[in-house]
Design a protein around this motif. Structure first.
Motif, PDB file in Angstrom:
ATOM      1  N   VAL A  62       6.129   7.752 -10.794  1.00 24.75           N
ATOM      2  CA  VAL A  62       5.520   6.843 -10.382  1.00 24.75           C
ATOM      3  C   VAL A  62       5.723   5.776  -9.572  1.00 24.75           C
ATOM      4  O   VAL A  62       4.290   5.669  -9.091  1.00 24.75           O
ATOM      5  CB  VAL A  62       4.848   6.322 -12.053  1.00 24.75           C
ATOM      6  N   ALA A  63       6.986   5.529  -9.506  1.00 25.57           N
ATOM      7  CA  ALA A  63       6.926   4.677  -8.723  1.00 25.57           C
ATOM      8  C   ALA A  63       6.746   5.541  -7.207  1.00 25.57           C
ATOM      9  O   ALA A  63       6.796   4.335  -6.092  1.00 25.57           O
ATOM     10  CB  ALA A  63       8.967   4.779  -8.454  1.00 25.57           C
ATOM     11  N   LYS A  64       6.866   6.421  -6.811  1.00 20.89           N
ATOM     12  CA  LYS A  64       6.574   7.315  -5.256  1.00 20.89           C
ATOM     13  C   LYS A  64       5.019   6.865  -5.426  1.00 20.89           C
ATOM     14  O   LYS A  64       4.567   6.655  -3.915  1.00 20.89           O
ATOM     15  CB  LYS A  64       7.363   8.392  -5.634  1.00 20.89           C
ATOM     16  N   TYR A  65       4.783   7.434  -6.718  1.00 24.73           N
ATOM     17  CA  TYR A  65       2.788   7.537  -6.599  1.00 24.73           C
ATOM     18  C   TYR A  65       2.163   6.411  -6.212  1.00 24.73           C
ATOM     19  O   TYR A  65       1.857   6.008  -4.835  1.00 24.73           O
ATOM     20  CB  TYR A  65       2.386   8.168  -8.085  1.00 24.73           C
ATOM     21  N   LEU A  66       2.807   4.797  -6.309  1.00 31.37           N
ATOM     22  CA  LEU A  66       2.573   3.903  -6.658  1.00 31.37           C
ATOM     23  C   LEU A  66       2.833   3.166  -5.234  1.00 31.37           C
ATOM     24  O   LEU A  66       2.065   2.793  -4.440  1.00 31.37           O
ATOM     25  CB  LEU A  66       3.121   2.836  -7.607  1.00 31.37           C
ATOM     26  N   ASP A  67       4.212   3.355  -4.779  1.00 28.91           N
ATOM     27  CA  ASP A  67       4.328   2.859  -3.058  1.00 28.91           C
ATOM     28  C   ASP A  67       3.365   3.544  -1.904  1.00 28.91           C
ATOM     29  O   ASP A  67       3.032   3.353  -1.173  1.00 28.91           O
ATOM     30  CB  ASP A  67       5.594   3.669  -3.438  1.00 28.91           C
ATOM     31  N   ILE A  68       3.417   5.218  -2.201  1.00 29.34           N
ATOM     32  CA  ILE A  68       2.894   5.529  -1.241  1.00 29.34           C
ATOM     33  C   ILE A  68       0.985   5.149  -1.271  1.00 29.34           C
ATOM     34  O   ILE A  68       0.439   5.008  -0.388  1.00 29.34           O
ATOM     35  CB  ILE A  68       2.640   6.777  -1.887  1.00 29.34           C
ATOM     36  N   HIS A  69       0.671   5.299  -2.921  1.00 29.52           N
ATOM     37  CA  HIS A  69      -0.929   4.446  -2.892  1.00 29.52           C
ATOM     38  C   HIS A  69      -0.486   3.371  -2.156  1.00 29.52           C
ATOM     39  O   HIS A  69      -2.172   3.022  -1.254  1.00 29.52           O
ATOM     40  CB  HIS A  69      -1.082   4.546  -4.075  1.00 29.52           C
ATOM     41  N   GLU A  70      -0.099   2.433  -2.674  1.00 26.29           N
ATOM     42  CA  GLU A  70       0.619   1.578  -1.341  1.00 26.29           C
ATOM     43  C   GLU A  70       0.315   1.470   0.078  1.00 26.29           C
ATOM     44  O   GLU A  70      -0.692   0.812   0.485  1.00 26.29           O
ATOM     45  CB  GLU A  70       1.311   0.537  -1.414  1.00 26.29           C
ATOM     46  N   LYS A  71       0.996   1.981   0.200  1.00 21.01           N
ATOM     47  CA  LYS A  71       0.846   2.391   1.982  1.00 21.01           C
ATOM     48  C   LYS A  71      -0.133   2.615   2.582  1.00 21.01           C
ATOM     49  O   LYS A  71      -1.017   2.398   3.670  1.00 21.01           O
ATOM     50  CB  LYS A  71       2.211   2.954   2.244  1.00 21.01           C
ATOM     51  N   LEU A  76      -5.173   2.588   5.863  1.00 23.62           N
ATOM     52  CA  LEU A  76      -6.365   2.181   5.957  1.00 23.62           C
ATOM     53  C   LEU A  76      -7.223   1.116   5.832  1.00 23.62           C
ATOM     54  O   LEU A  76      -7.993   0.737   6.574  1.00 23.62           O
ATOM     55  CB  LEU A  76      -6.996   2.781   4.874  1.00 23.62           C
ATOM     56  N   THR A  77      -6.425  -0.065   5.703  1.00 23.52           N
ATOM     57  CA  THR A  77      -7.599  -1.461   6.005  1.00 23.52           C
ATOM     58  C   THR A  77      -7.497  -1.952   7.406  1.00 23.52           C
ATOM     59  O   THR A  77      -8.187  -2.236   7.746  1.00 23.52           O
ATOM     60  CB  THR A  77      -6.367  -2.407   4.843  1.00 23.52           C
ATOM     61  N   ALA A  78      -5.865  -1.177   7.662  1.00 23.46           N
ATOM     62  CA  ALA A  78      -5.784  -1.520   8.818  1.00 23.46           C
ATOM     63  C   ALA A  78      -6.907  -0.439  10.323  1.00 23.46           C
ATOM     64  O   ALA A  78      -7.930  -1.215  10.914  1.00 23.46           O
ATOM     65  CB  ALA A  78      -4.244  -1.225   9.228  1.00 23.46           C
ATOM     66  N   MET A  79      -6.639   0.420   9.578  1.00 25.07           N
ATOM     67  CA  MET A  79      -7.842   1.158  10.519  1.00 25.07           C
ATOM     68  C   MET A  79      -9.132   0.496  10.344  1.00 25.07           C
ATOM     69  O   MET A  79      -9.867   0.358  11.336  1.00 25.07           O
ATOM     70  CB  MET A  79      -7.331   2.762  10.091  1.00 25.07           C
TER      71      MET A  79
END
Length: 92
Positions: A62-71, A76-79
């Motif tokens: 869960v921690a990895k999934y949420l971390d990747i989702h945030e990154k 995507l926001t920057a792009m």
């Protein structure tokens, strides 16, 4: 102090955005649950409670999934912002 009035069109847009956010978060939760369950919990249950190893695996998953989702969200926001700037430059 009086609160600013929101037009009916803006209220509809806001409600649509809120509904989309709820739908996206629900989808994220469902995908994360399925992925971590598949990865961490064997198909045949040996006990009614999760074992220590299963709990640790789920916590990390869960921690990895949420971390990747945030990154990914930040990227995507920057792009998107870069695309908007490029469009503005091209239309000038």
């Amino acid at each position: 102090m009086a609160m600013p009035q929101i037009s009916v069109a803006d209220q509809a847009k806001l409600q649509l955005m809120q509904e989309m956010e709820i739908e996206m978060m629900s989808d994220l939760y469902n995908r994360m649950t399925n992925a971590c369950h598949k990865k961490c919990i064997p198909p045949r249950y040996g006990e009614s409670e999760l074992g220590k190893g299963e709990m640790v695996c789920i916590d990390r998953c869960v921690a990895k999934y949420l971390d990747i989702h945030e990154k990914i969200g930040k990227k995507l926001t920057a792009m998107s912002m870069q695309d908007e700037e490029l469009i503005k430059k091209m239309s000038s």
